[in-house]
Design a protein around this motif. Structure first.
Motif, PDB file in Angstrom:
ATOM      1  N   ALA A 285       0.829  -1.205   0.000  1.00  0.00           N
ATOM      2  CA  ALA A 285       0.000   0.000   0.000  1.00  0.00           C
ATOM      3  C   ALA A 285       0.866   1.258   0.000  1.00  0.00           C
ATOM      4  CB  ALA A 285      -0.928  -0.006   1.211  1.00  0.00           C
ATOM      5  N   ALA A 286       1.935   1.252   0.812  1.00  0.00           N
ATOM      6  CA  ALA A 286       2.813   2.417   0.861  1.00  0.00           C
ATOM      7  C   ALA A 286       3.536   2.611  -0.457  1.00  0.00           C
ATOM      8  CB  ALA A 286       3.821   2.254   1.997  1.00  0.00           C
ATOM      9  N   LEU A 287       4.001   1.522  -1.056  1.00  0.00           N
ATOM     10  CA  LEU A 287       4.699   1.631  -2.329  1.00  0.00           C
ATOM     11  C   LEU A 287       3.761   2.115  -3.429  1.00  0.00           C
ATOM     12  CD1 LEU A 287       6.768  -1.668  -2.099  1.00  0.00           C
ATOM     13  CD2 LEU A 287       7.693   0.646  -2.023  1.00  0.00           C
ATOM     14  N   ARG A 288       2.529   1.631  -3.411  1.00  0.00           N
ATOM     15  CA  ARG A 288       1.575   2.057  -4.439  1.00  0.00           C
ATOM     16  C   ARG A 288       1.258   3.539  -4.305  1.00  0.00           C
ATOM     17  NH1 ARG A 288      -3.667   3.168  -4.667  1.00  0.00           N
ATOM     18  NH2 ARG A 288      -3.985   2.555  -2.498  1.00  0.00           N
ATOM     19  N   VAL A 289       0.966   3.972  -3.075  1.00  0.00           N
ATOM     20  CA  VAL A 289       0.545   5.357  -2.877  1.00  0.00           C
ATOM     21  C   VAL A 289       1.709   6.326  -3.066  1.00  0.00           C
ATOM     22  CG1 VAL A 289      -0.341   6.988  -1.170  1.00  0.00           C
ATOM     23  CG2 VAL A 289      -1.366   4.715  -1.373  1.00  0.00           C
ATOM     24  N   GLN A 290       2.874   5.976  -2.506  1.00  0.00           N
ATOM     25  CA  GLN A 290       3.988   6.927  -2.517  1.00  0.00           C
ATOM     26  C   GLN A 290       4.867   6.827  -3.750  1.00  0.00           C
ATOM     27  OE1 GLN A 290       6.049   7.128   1.367  1.00  0.00           O
ATOM     28  NE2 GLN A 290       4.377   5.908   2.186  1.00  0.00           N
ATOM     29  N   ALA A 291       5.079   5.604  -4.257  1.00  0.00           N
ATOM     30  CA  ALA A 291       5.982   5.441  -5.395  1.00  0.00           C
ATOM     31  C   ALA A 291       5.245   5.393  -6.723  1.00  0.00           C
ATOM     32  CB  ALA A 291       6.822   4.177  -5.219  1.00  0.00           C
ATOM     33  N   LEU A 292       4.139   4.673  -6.797  1.00  0.00           N
ATOM     34  CA  LEU A 292       3.436   4.519  -8.068  1.00  0.00           C
ATOM     35  C   LEU A 292       2.353   5.565  -8.284  1.00  0.00           C
ATOM     36  CD1 LEU A 292       3.105   0.660  -8.442  1.00  0.00           C
ATOM     37  CD2 LEU A 292       4.932   2.193  -9.165  1.00  0.00           C
ATOM     38  N   GLU A 293       2.029   6.335  -7.269  1.00  0.00           N
ATOM     39  CA  GLU A 293       1.046   7.404  -7.436  1.00  0.00           C
ATOM     40  C   GLU A 293       1.676   8.762  -7.133  1.00  0.00           C
ATOM     41  OE1 GLU A 293      -2.569   6.815  -5.298  1.00  0.00           O
ATOM     42  OE2 GLU A 293      -3.087   4.963  -6.364  1.00  0.00           O
ATOM     43  N   GLY A 294       2.068   8.974  -5.884  1.00  0.00           N
ATOM     44  CA  GLY A 294       2.582  10.280  -5.495  1.00  0.00           C
ATOM     45  C   GLY A 294       3.788  10.709  -6.308  1.00  0.00           C
ATOM     46  N   ALA A 295       4.728   9.785  -6.544  1.00  0.00           N
ATOM     47  CA  ALA A 295       5.947  10.148  -7.272  1.00  0.00           C
ATOM     48  C   ALA A 295       5.693  10.383  -8.749  1.00  0.00           C
ATOM     49  CB  ALA A 295       6.995   9.052  -7.103  1.00  0.00           C
ATOM     50  N   LEU A 296       4.570   9.885  -9.274  1.00  0.00           N
ATOM     51  CA  LEU A 296       4.279  10.009 -10.708  1.00  0.00           C
ATOM     52  C   LEU A 296       3.239  11.068 -11.014  1.00  0.00           C
ATOM     53  CD1 LEU A 296       4.301   6.232 -11.712  1.00  0.00           C
ATOM     54  CD2 LEU A 296       6.139   7.905 -11.901  1.00  0.00           C
ATOM     55  N   GLY A 297       2.837  11.861 -10.013  1.00  0.00           N
ATOM     56  CA  GLY A 297       1.946  12.979 -10.300  1.00  0.00           C
ATOM     57  C   GLY A 297       0.562  12.892  -9.728  1.00  0.00           C
ATOM     58  N   GLY A 298       0.279  11.849  -8.951  1.00  0.00           N
ATOM     59  CA  GLY A 298      -1.041  11.740  -8.349  1.00  0.00           C
ATOM     60  C   GLY A 298      -1.811  10.554  -8.879  1.00  0.00           C
ATOM     61  N   PRO A 299      -2.965  10.260  -8.273  1.00  0.00           N
ATOM     62  CA  PRO A 299      -3.713   9.043  -8.620  1.00  0.00           C
ATOM     63  C   PRO A 299      -4.070   8.920 -10.093  1.00  0.00           C
ATOM     64  CG  PRO A 299      -4.570  10.029  -6.611  1.00  0.00           C
ATOM     65  CD  PRO A 299      -3.585  11.001  -7.171  1.00  0.00           C
ATOM     66  N   TRP A 300      -4.451  10.038 -10.739  1.00  0.00           N
ATOM     67  CA  TRP A 300      -4.904   9.958 -12.126  1.00  0.00           C
ATOM     68  C   TRP A 300      -3.754  10.061 -13.109  1.00  0.00           C
ATOM     69  CZ3 TRP A 300      -9.354   7.824 -12.654  1.00  0.00           C
ATOM     70  CH2 TRP A 300     -10.325   7.990 -11.672  1.00  0.00           C
ATOM     71  N   LEU A 303      -1.473   7.112 -13.930  1.00  0.00           N
ATOM     72  CA  LEU A 303      -1.936   6.030 -14.804  1.00  0.00           C
ATOM     73  C   LEU A 303      -1.385   6.145 -16.210  1.00  0.00           C
ATOM     74  CD1 LEU A 303      -5.688   5.857 -13.703  1.00  0.00           C
ATOM     75  CD2 LEU A 303      -3.812   4.375 -12.983  1.00  0.00           C
ATOM     76  N   VAL A 304      -0.800   7.298 -16.538  1.00  0.00           N
ATOM     77  CA  VAL A 304      -0.305   7.498 -17.901  1.00  0.00           C
ATOM     78  C   VAL A 304       0.807   6.512 -18.224  1.00  0.00           C
ATOM     79  CG1 VAL A 304       0.814   9.123 -19.466  1.00  0.00           C
ATOM     80  CG2 VAL A 304      -0.968   9.917 -17.915  1.00  0.00           C
ATOM     81  N   LEU A 305       1.739   6.314 -17.305  1.00  0.00           N
ATOM     82  CA  LEU A 305       2.853   5.403 -17.571  1.00  0.00           C
ATOM     83  C   LEU A 305       2.377   3.970 -17.824  1.00  0.00           C
ATOM     84  CD1 LEU A 305       5.790   6.454 -15.220  1.00  0.00           C
ATOM     85  CD2 LEU A 305       5.475   6.938 -17.627  1.00  0.00           C
ATOM     86  N   ALA A 386       3.165  12.390 -19.224  1.00  0.00           N
ATOM     87  CA  ALA A 386       4.017  11.470 -18.465  1.00  0.00           C
ATOM     88  C   ALA A 386       5.270  12.160 -17.948  1.00  0.00           C
ATOM     89  CB  ALA A 386       4.398  10.277 -19.335  1.00  0.00           C
ATOM     90  N   LEU A 387       5.826  13.068 -18.750  1.00  0.00           N
ATOM     91  CA  LEU A 387       7.066  13.738 -18.360  1.00  0.00           C
ATOM     92  C   LEU A 387       6.825  14.897 -17.406  1.00  0.00           C
ATOM     93  CD1 LEU A 387       8.832  13.782 -21.848  1.00  0.00           C
ATOM     94  CD2 LEU A 387       9.387  12.327 -19.903  1.00  0.00           C
ATOM     95  N   ALA A 392       6.544  18.224 -10.307  1.00  0.00           N
ATOM     96  CA  ALA A 392       6.282  18.997  -9.087  1.00  0.00           C
ATOM     97  C   ALA A 392       7.089  18.482  -7.904  1.00  0.00           C
ATOM     98  CB  ALA A 392       4.792  18.955  -8.760  1.00  0.00           C
ATOM     99  N   GLY A 393       7.587  17.256  -7.998  1.00  0.00           N
ATOM    100  CA  GLY A 393       8.345  16.690  -6.890  1.00  0.00           C
ATOM    101  C   GLY A 393       9.825  17.010  -6.901  1.00  0.00           C
TER     102      GLY A 393
END
Length: 685
Positions: A285-300, A303-305, A386-387, A392-393
């Motif tokens: 859950a932490a990896l999904r929220v912080q690495a696969l969502e937060g680090a990539l620009g947010g929940p929506w 999904l681009v990647l 995607a880029l 923002a991070g």
């Protein structure tokens, strides 16, 4: 007028260097300011690699410190070997980090080059000089450095950038094996297999990518046959893993590497499978929220990647590379979730997954761009999203990199400086990084990543601090550390019992260290037994919580939810060793009511079949009852009532055994109350 392809190639390399070197400068510049000019390292683990690299450069490969012997704690087999030339070239001390930074930049440029080769037209650069590599190839380097969380790891000094370079080359090798004519295809398949094995040697979680890559090679076998192709693509990895496991077993007694023993949730003997599963879910859950969502620009936007990766997976040209990338990204994340530290150290364990997703997304953009003007427009829009989404991070990650580097310099590097001034014989620590590397002092890593003469420190640290002390008790007094550098909260029962505080280094604004204060202690091991001490009249003995002794006797404790390790220093009691009344340390295990411990009498014990006395050491507590059973005892389990014992000294419980022989298995069950079991002796009657 047509420009020669080499000019375009030169321009492309220049354009690739700009984002890579720009990102490196963005991270290193502020960090250098925070460290006062010392080369920044945001993780103490960076110096673990430096230690292994130094040992390799000095002719002791796969050792943490020359003289400590083989260690499996490097995690990456290849990265220290890649750093070793830097040490030989004169990059010493913290400045080996500069060589690591140069290596990282070169590795990322190599990854960009591999990605360009995956994206260029089928016929190569000469096939369409006007579209030599296409616009997707020109923006490919941006995918490599687009995610700030990943950049943090790229430039951290860890093995991630080297992994990226090997990853890129492995993907190109798979593509070459797919396109090669039948006569050359076996060699290309073997090349892909060797690079897949190199991936796993660089980072073990890469097995999640290596396996799908081997299947992809077999899928493209054509007339060569899938079985033989799969063997060429997978055997190098299988042989590597087999050789590594055999070396670990022969030299450390463990099949797994020290990092796996120390960090994997599966290694912890105390939680139940359900409790371990809950921790894995928390990590995911932490990896999904912080690495696969937060680090990539947010929940929506995140999904681009994966969406672009799915496009690449559906495309006939790119699917044999894209499908393994997607499986590898999510498969390695599942493996990482088994790591107890997965949620910490700025999610560095998620970096390989992010890299795989970015490469798959770049392939997806190229796949769309080939399908006409409208699709190319959609590809361009998705590429921009995607880029841009993770950008923002950047400020936060750059600031975190600088602060973490200041933490390591302010605490670990400073402790190393102070210890070097004290010049102790040997230091005991819980961080196998900057302190021993920069001080040059011989060391024992209590967590086991450094390794020490094959002793199971990694396993002992998982079982509990008193088990680590038991291993130190095995050492000759001249080998025992005379100084500790420890976090007190991590080492209760060691630092406070065997150490005298003499110095400390405290930092402010702690974002990376395990605690804001690391303490230096002088050691006092006077409560430990002399090595080789043996009680008079002993036929055999088991020192509970000494993992070496436990293994030799096939000792079993109740697990899970039992067998927790404890330790105490008490005056001798009964006729046991230390009966002169001097305080003596011993570690033991808690055997809950209704559970049992057991061991096998040494087959080489000097005993003929017949009666013996079982002597059990315990400490103070209320009344308990034990059940003791030997296989040859016709009376079955004997019940032993144990009255209340004083809390200020060791006590001994004696149980007569009517008929025992070497190789017999003795069972001791707690019938009433929790039995605090510290030591077992088998005595002549």
């Amino acid at each position: 007028m047509r420009r020669a392809p080499w000019i375009w190639l030169l321009l492309w390399h220049a354009s690739a260097a700009i984002p890579v070197l720009g990102a490196a400068a963005a991270f290193y510049g502020p960090a250098l300011e925070r460290t006062g000019g010392a080369w920044p390292a945001p993780l103490d683990d960076v110096y673990i690699h430096f230690g292994f690299a130094r040992a390799a450069a000095l002719g002791h490969p796969f050792s943490w410190i020359p003289g400590n012997g083989y260690s499996s704690g490097a995690t990456s087999l290849t990265y220290p070997l890649a750093l070793a030339p830097g040490y030989l070239l004169g990059f010493r001390g913290a400045w080996l980090g500069l060589f690591a930074a140069l290596l990282a930049c070169a590795a990322l440029l190599d990854l960009c080059r591999s990605l360009r080769r995956l994206l260029e037209p089928r016929g190569g650069p000469g096939a369409a000089s006007s579209r030599w590599v296409g616009w997707v190839g020109w923006i490919a380097p941006l995918f490599v450095v687009a995610v700030p969380l990943l950049d943090w790891s790229w430039f951290s000094g860890m093995e991630v950038a080297l992994l990226g370079a090997v990853l890129g080359r492995a993907l190109v090798a798979v593509r070459r094996a797919e396109l090669a004519p039948p006569a050359r295809r076996p060699a290309e398949q073997l090349r892909a297999g060797l690079l897949a094995a190199l991936l796993v040697a660089t980072r073990p979680e890469a097995i999640a990518l290596a396996a799908p890559l081997a299947v992809a090679v077999a899928h493209a076998a054509g007339s060569l046959g899938a079985a033989a192709s799969l063997a060429r693509a997978s055997l190098p990895t299988a042989l590597l893993l087999g050789a590594q496991a055999a070396a670990n077993r022969a030299l450390t007694g463990e099949w797994g590497a020290a990092g796996a023993v120390r960090k994997l949730l599966l290694s912890n003997p105390y939680p139940t499978p359900l409790e371990k599963a809950v921790e894995v879910i928390k990590n995911l859950a932490a990896l999904r929220v912080q690495a696969l969502e937060g680090a990539l620009g947010g929940p929506w936007l995140s999904l681009v990647l994966p969406l672009l990766g799915a496009v690449a997976a559906l495309d006939r040209r790119s699917r044999r590379v894209a499908v393994p990338l997607l499986l590898g990204a999510y498969g390695s994340l599942l493996l990482v979730a088994l790591n107890a530290t997965a949620r910490y150290q700025n999610l560095r364990y998620a970096a390989p997954s992010l890299a795989m997703l970015l490469l798959a997304a770049a392939l997806g953009v190229e796949a769309l761009a080939r399908r006409g003007r409208l699709a190319a427009g959609v590809a361009a829009a998705l590429a921009v999203a995607a880029l841009a989404a993770p950008s923002a991070g950047f400020a936060r990650q750059i600031d975190h990199f600088a602060r973490a580097s200041a933490n390591i310099a302010g605490q670990h590097v400073e402790v190393a400086r102070r210890l070097a001034a004290r010049a102790p014989r040997r230091v005991l620590l819980g961080d196998a990084g900057a302190i021993p590397y920069l001080s040059g002092i011989p060391a024992i890593d209590g967590l086991g990543l450094g390794g020490y003469r094959g002793m199971p420190f990694a396993r002992a640290s998982v079982h509990g601090v008193p088990a680590v002390v038991e291993l130190i008790e095995r050492l000759d007094p001249a080998e025992r550390p005379d100084v500790f550098a420890l976090y007190p909260s991590w080492w209760g029962g060691l630092a406070d019992v065997f150490g005298r505080r003499v110095d400390a280094v405290k930092i402010d604004d702690n974002v990376m260290c395990a605690a804001d204060e690391k303490v230096i202690y002088e050691a006092d091991w006077s409560a430990l037994a002399p090595p080789g001490e043996r009680r008079a009249g002993v036929i055999d003995e088991v020192d509970i919580a000494d993992l070496v002794d436990e293994r030799a006797h096939g000792y079993a404790f109740p697990s899970p939810r039992g067998g927790w390790i404890i330790g105490a220093v008490l005056p001798g009691g009964g006729d046991g060793a230390g009966g002169d009344g001097a305080p003596r340390f011993d570690a033991g295990r808690l055997i809950p009511e209704g559970r049992e411990q057991s061991f096998t009498i040494d087959a080489a014990a000097a005993i003929a079949r017949g009666p013996a006395v079982l002597a059990l050491r315990t400490d103070g507590g209320g009344p308990i009852a034990l059940g003791v059973a030997a296989p040859r005892d016709a009376g079955g389990e004997a019940r032993v009532e144990v009255p209340e014992r004083p809390a200020d000294r060791w006590s001994e419980i004696r149980v007569p055994l009517r008929d025992v022989a070497p190789g017999d298995r003795i069972r001791i069950r707690s019938l009433l109350g929790t039995f605090r079991s510290f030591h077992v002796w088998l005595l002549r009657p």
